[in-house]
Design a protein around this motif. Structure first.
Motif, PDB file in Angstrom:
ATOM      1  N   ARG A  26       0.818  -1.216   0.000  1.00  0.00           N
ATOM      2  CA  ARG A  26       0.000   0.000   0.000  1.00  0.00           C
ATOM      3  C   ARG A  26       0.851   1.265   0.000  1.00  0.00           C
ATOM      4  NH1 ARG A  26      -2.444  -2.786   4.248  1.00  0.00           N
ATOM      5  NH2 ARG A  26      -1.751  -1.162   5.691  1.00  0.00           N
ATOM      6  N   ALA A  27       2.148   1.125  -0.128  1.00  0.00           N
ATOM      7  CA  ALA A  27       3.041   2.285  -0.088  1.00  0.00           C
ATOM      8  C   ALA A  27       2.755   3.223  -1.256  1.00  0.00           C
ATOM      9  CB  ALA A  27       4.491   1.830  -0.139  1.00  0.00           C
ATOM     10  N   PRO A  28       2.789   4.540  -1.005  1.00  0.00           N
ATOM     11  CA  PRO A  28       2.551   5.523  -2.069  1.00  0.00           C
ATOM     12  C   PRO A  28       3.769   5.638  -2.988  1.00  0.00           C
ATOM     13  CG  PRO A  28       3.057   6.643  -0.026  1.00  0.00           C
ATOM     14  CD  PRO A  28       3.027   5.178   0.303  1.00  0.00           C
ATOM     15  N   LEU A  29       3.785   4.859  -4.036  1.00  0.00           N
ATOM     16  CA  LEU A  29       4.981   4.775  -4.877  1.00  0.00           C
ATOM     17  C   LEU A  29       5.278   6.090  -5.587  1.00  0.00           C
ATOM     18  CD1 LEU A  29       4.574   1.209  -6.436  1.00  0.00           C
ATOM     19  CD2 LEU A  29       5.996   1.913  -4.514  1.00  0.00           C
ATOM     20  N   ILE A  30       4.240   6.719  -6.139  1.00  0.00           N
ATOM     21  CA  ILE A  30       4.479   7.966  -6.881  1.00  0.00           C
ATOM     22  C   ILE A  30       5.052   9.050  -5.971  1.00  0.00           C
ATOM     23  CG2 ILE A  30       3.373   9.822  -8.188  1.00  0.00           C
ATOM     24  CD1 ILE A  30       1.509   7.756  -9.390  1.00  0.00           C
ATOM     25  N   PRO A  31       4.452   9.317  -4.787  1.00  0.00           N
ATOM     26  CA  PRO A  31       5.085  10.296  -3.890  1.00  0.00           C
ATOM     27  C   PRO A  31       6.503   9.926  -3.490  1.00  0.00           C
ATOM     28  CG  PRO A  31       2.831   9.886  -3.211  1.00  0.00           C
ATOM     29  CD  PRO A  31       3.139   8.892  -4.279  1.00  0.00           C
ATOM     30  N   MET A  32       6.770   8.634  -3.289  1.00  0.00           N
ATOM     31  CA  MET A  32       8.126   8.226  -2.912  1.00  0.00           C
ATOM     32  C   MET A  32       9.110   8.461  -4.047  1.00  0.00           C
ATOM     33  SD  MET A  32       7.201   4.743  -0.786  1.00  0.00           S
ATOM     34  CE  MET A  32       8.869   4.348  -0.318  1.00  0.00           C
ATOM     35  N   VAL A  33       8.678   8.226  -5.283  1.00  0.00           N
ATOM     36  CA  VAL A  33       9.539   8.492  -6.437  1.00  0.00           C
ATOM     37  C   VAL A  33       9.805   9.991  -6.563  1.00  0.00           C
ATOM     38  CG1 VAL A  33       9.664   8.419  -8.955  1.00  0.00           C
ATOM     39  CG2 VAL A  33       8.880   6.415  -7.696  1.00  0.00           C
ATOM     40  N   ILE A  34       8.768  10.803  -6.337  1.00  0.00           N
ATOM     41  CA  ILE A  34       8.928  12.257  -6.410  1.00  0.00           C
ATOM     42  C   ILE A  34       9.914  12.740  -5.347  1.00  0.00           C
ATOM     43  CG2 ILE A  34       7.755  14.468  -6.063  1.00  0.00           C
ATOM     44  CD1 ILE A  34       5.262  13.191  -7.325  1.00  0.00           C
ATOM     45  N   LEU A  35       9.768  12.238  -4.125  1.00  0.00           N
ATOM     46  CA  LEU A  35      10.683  12.639  -3.051  1.00  0.00           C
ATOM     47  C   LEU A  35      12.106  12.177  -3.334  1.00  0.00           C
ATOM     48  CD1 LEU A  35       8.503  11.957   0.117  1.00  0.00           C
ATOM     49  CD2 LEU A  35       9.034  14.146  -0.945  1.00  0.00           C
ATOM     50  N   LEU A  36      12.247  10.970  -3.845  1.00  0.00           N
ATOM     51  CA  LEU A  36      13.581  10.472  -4.193  1.00  0.00           C
ATOM     52  C   LEU A  36      14.213  11.350  -5.263  1.00  0.00           C
ATOM     53  CD1 LEU A  36      15.772   8.299  -3.897  1.00  0.00           C
ATOM     54  CD2 LEU A  36      14.562   6.964  -5.638  1.00  0.00           C
ATOM     55  N   PHE A  37      13.412  11.766  -6.241  1.00  0.00           N
ATOM     56  CA  PHE A  37      13.920  12.631  -7.306  1.00  0.00           C
ATOM     57  C   PHE A  37      14.447  13.950  -6.733  1.00  0.00           C
ATOM     58  CE2 PHE A  37      12.863  16.254 -10.079  1.00  0.00           C
ATOM     59  CZ  PHE A  37      13.729  16.001 -11.134  1.00  0.00           C
ATOM     60  N   PHE A  38      13.667  14.570  -5.844  1.00  0.00           N
ATOM     61  CA  PHE A  38      14.091  15.855  -5.286  1.00  0.00           C
ATOM     62  C   PHE A  38      15.283  15.694  -4.351  1.00  0.00           C
ATOM     63  CE2 PHE A  38       9.819  17.446  -6.520  1.00  0.00           C
ATOM     64  CZ  PHE A  38      10.233  18.590  -7.184  1.00  0.00           C
ATOM     65  N   VAL A  39      15.343  14.600  -3.608  1.00  0.00           N
ATOM     66  CA  VAL A  39      16.490  14.364  -2.727  1.00  0.00           C
ATOM     67  C   VAL A  39      17.761  14.186  -3.540  1.00  0.00           C
ATOM     68  CG1 VAL A  39      17.504  12.718  -1.111  1.00  0.00           C
ATOM     69  CG2 VAL A  39      15.128  13.437  -0.820  1.00  0.00           C
ATOM     70  N   VAL A  40      17.690  13.380  -4.610  1.00  0.00           N
ATOM     71  CA  VAL A  40      18.861  13.190  -5.480  1.00  0.00           C
ATOM     72  C   VAL A  40      19.235  14.510  -6.143  1.00  0.00           C
ATOM     73  CG1 VAL A  40      19.667  12.047  -7.586  1.00  0.00           C
ATOM     74  CG2 VAL A  40      18.372  10.751  -5.877  1.00  0.00           C
ATOM     75  N   LEU A  41      18.223  15.272  -6.570  1.00  0.00           N
ATOM     76  CA  LEU A  41      18.468  16.573  -7.193  1.00  0.00           C
ATOM     77  C   LEU A  41      19.190  17.510  -6.234  1.00  0.00           C
ATOM     78  CD1 LEU A  41      17.736  17.889  -9.969  1.00  0.00           C
ATOM     79  CD2 LEU A  41      15.791  18.948  -8.806  1.00  0.00           C
ATOM     80  N   ILE A 275       6.444  18.450  -3.710  1.00  0.00           N
ATOM     81  CA  ILE A 275       7.221  17.919  -2.594  1.00  0.00           C
ATOM     82  C   ILE A 275       6.423  17.943  -1.292  1.00  0.00           C
ATOM     83  CG2 ILE A 275       8.358  20.069  -1.865  1.00  0.00           C
ATOM     84  CD1 ILE A 275      10.958  18.419  -1.629  1.00  0.00           C
ATOM     85  N   VAL A 276       5.586  18.971  -1.102  1.00  0.00           N
ATOM     86  CA  VAL A 276       4.789  19.053   0.126  1.00  0.00           C
ATOM     87  C   VAL A 276       3.710  17.978   0.141  1.00  0.00           C
ATOM     88  CG1 VAL A 276       3.168  20.494   1.407  1.00  0.00           C
ATOM     89  CG2 VAL A 276       5.262  21.492   0.519  1.00  0.00           C
ATOM     90  N   VAL A 277       2.989  17.815  -0.966  1.00  0.00           N
ATOM     91  CA  VAL A 277       1.951  16.790  -1.042  1.00  0.00           C
ATOM     92  C   VAL A 277       2.555  15.392  -0.887  1.00  0.00           C
ATOM     93  CG1 VAL A 277       0.238  15.731  -2.557  1.00  0.00           C
ATOM     94  CG2 VAL A 277       0.373  18.208  -2.388  1.00  0.00           C
ATOM     95  N   SER A 278       3.732  15.182  -1.472  1.00  0.00           N
ATOM     96  CA  SER A 278       4.383  13.878  -1.374  1.00  0.00           C
ATOM     97  C   SER A 278       4.772  13.558   0.065  1.00  0.00           C
ATOM     98  CB  SER A 278       5.622  13.845  -2.269  1.00  0.00           C
ATOM     99  OG  SER A 278       5.275  14.000  -3.623  1.00  0.00           O
ATOM    100  N   PHE A 279       5.306  14.531   0.786  1.00  0.00           N
ATOM    101  CA  PHE A 279       5.637  14.304   2.193  1.00  0.00           C
ATOM    102  C   PHE A 279       4.384  14.011   3.015  1.00  0.00           C
ATOM    103  CE2 PHE A 279       9.961  16.274   1.795  1.00  0.00           C
ATOM    104  CZ  PHE A 279      10.652  15.252   2.431  1.00  0.00           C
ATOM    105  N   ASN A 280       3.291  14.712   2.741  1.00  0.00           N
ATOM    106  CA  ASN A 280       2.053  14.473   3.481  1.00  0.00           C
ATOM    107  C   ASN A 280       1.501  13.073   3.216  1.00  0.00           C
ATOM    108  OD1 ASN A 280       2.149  17.015   4.616  1.00  0.00           O
ATOM    109  ND2 ASN A 280       0.793  17.941   3.107  1.00  0.00           N
ATOM    110  N   LEU A 281       1.526  12.643   1.960  1.00  0.00           N
ATOM    111  CA  LEU A 281       1.049  11.304   1.628  1.00  0.00           C
ATOM    112  C   LEU A 281       1.943  10.230   2.255  1.00  0.00           C
ATOM    113  CD1 LEU A 281       0.057  11.780  -2.128  1.00  0.00           C
ATOM    114  CD2 LEU A 281      -1.471  11.566  -0.161  1.00  0.00           C
ATOM    115  N   ASP A 284       1.039  10.042   5.939  1.00  0.00           N
ATOM    116  CA  ASP A 284      -0.213   9.316   6.158  1.00  0.00           C
ATOM    117  C   ASP A 284       0.001   7.817   6.059  1.00  0.00           C
ATOM    118  OD1 ASP A 284      -1.652  11.616   6.583  1.00  0.00           O
ATOM    119  OD2 ASP A 284      -2.261  11.835   4.490  1.00  0.00           O
ATOM    120  N   TRP A 285       0.801   7.382   5.082  1.00  0.00           N
ATOM    121  CA  TRP A 285       1.064   5.956   4.932  1.00  0.00           C
ATOM    122  C   TRP A 285       1.852   5.417   6.126  1.00  0.00           C
ATOM    123  CZ3 TRP A 285       6.061   3.753   3.972  1.00  0.00           C
ATOM    124  CH2 TRP A 285       6.034   2.362   3.818  1.00  0.00           C
ATOM    125  N   LEU A 286       2.846   6.163   6.595  1.00  0.00           N
ATOM    126  CA  LEU A 286       3.615   5.727   7.754  1.00  0.00           C
ATOM    127  C   LEU A 286       2.733   5.620   8.998  1.00  0.00           C
ATOM    128  CD1 LEU A 286       6.964   7.718   7.380  1.00  0.00           C
ATOM    129  CD2 LEU A 286       6.645   5.252   7.205  1.00  0.00           C
TER     130      LEU A 286
END
Length: 297
Positions: A26-41, A275-281, A284-286
């Motif tokens: 049930r992990a939010p894959l799209i938000p996690m990919v977005i966060l990973l992208f910004f962290v790597v960036l 990035i804000v919506v991704s952190f919130n999602l 919620d999953w955590l």
């Protein structure tokens, strides 16, 4: 002849591994990919970016993004009013926002968790003093309070972290205190007291490990909130001082060009929202994955 009794049905409890697999499904894959992208960036901004984030080039000012008829791949997201590459400034802005958010949340969590543990364990006058201070802090508008502290301390990333961290501790303290009050009624705390454990040992060994899950969820949820606060202060000119790239100040720089050069404000705004919506999602999953009560619901 008496009928044979039916064999009892065994109900197997799900193992920790199966619960972990179910939570990961049930992990939010799209938000996690977005966060990973910004962290790597943010981490590799110096390597990825071909331009300087502060170098001015008036000859290239207000170039549109590459998908526009007048755009080019030399500046894929266009340039700002001073000719600075927008993609480069987005990368360095991510670095600034994540660095400020991480430092602020860790500072506020350190203060709030310690005070929440002390208040929940001691109750009485200590609890009253800490909670009334938290009530006053929460009641005061956070943006206004942070601006006041920034004005007193002066502009700068460190002062910004201190100003927001001093305001944000109360959110951690109230939630952690509530968790501690529930744990104080459990049998293992009574047994620890009977066995002669000191107050410090009870707090560190018995209470703190049981509030780690709640603390992790709070940390994740508050990072997005801090990014919003930092961007708002930068937008108002009380946050990260120029020429350091910050998404809030980048949005503010494009206010005068919303009709002629919309990308100057819109692209940093989209990055901020993602990035804000991704952190919130993710938070919620955590909360659902780490809280047994949420799993039962």
């Amino acid at each position: 002849m008496a009928q044979a009794e039916a064999a009892p049905i065994l109900v197997l409890e799900p193992t920790r591994a199966s619960r972990l697999v179910d939570a990961l499904k049930r992990a939010p894959l799209i938000p996690m990919v977005i966060l990973l992208f910004f962290v790597v960036l943010a981490i590799f901004a110096d390597v990825i970016s071909p331009y300087s984030s502060t170098e001015v080039s008036l000859r290239d000012r207000l170039n549109p993004p590459f998908w526009s008829a007048e755009g080019s791949w030399s500046h894929p997201l266009g340039t700002d009013p001073l000719g600075r590459d927008l993609a480069t400034r987005i990368a360095y802005g991510a670095q600034t926002s994540l660095m400020v958010a991480a430092a602020t949340v860790l500072l506020s969590a350190a203060i709030g968790v310690v005070l929440g543990l002390i208040a929940g364990y001691n109750r009485g006058i200590i609890d009253t003093i800490i909670m009334r201070a938290a009530d006053i802090t929460i009641a005061f508008p956070i943006i206004l309070f942070a601006i006041m502290l920034v004005v007193i301390l002066g502009a700068g990333i460190i002062n910004l972290v201190i100003a927001v961290g001093v305001v944000l501790w109360a959110r951690f303290a109230r939630v952690i205190r509530g968790e501690v009050l529930i744990l104080m009624e459990r049998d293992f705390i009574a047994r620890a007291r009977v066995s002669g454990c000191s107050s410090v040992r009870i707090i560190v060994v018995h209470l703190f490990p049981n509030i780690v899950n709640t603390m992790v969820v709070l940390l994740t949820l508050q990072i997005g909130f801090v990014i919003i606060i930092e961007s708002s202060l930068s937008f108002l000119g009380a946050g990260v001082p120029p020429p350091t790239p910050a998404w809030g100040s980048m949005i503010a720089e494009g206010r005068e060009y919303t009709t002629s050069a919309w990308w100057v404000s819109v692209i940093p705004g989209v990055a901020l929202a993602l990035i804000v919506v991704s952190f919130n999602l993710l938070g919620d999953w955590l909360r659902e994955a780490l809280d047994p009560r949420q799993r039962q619901v």
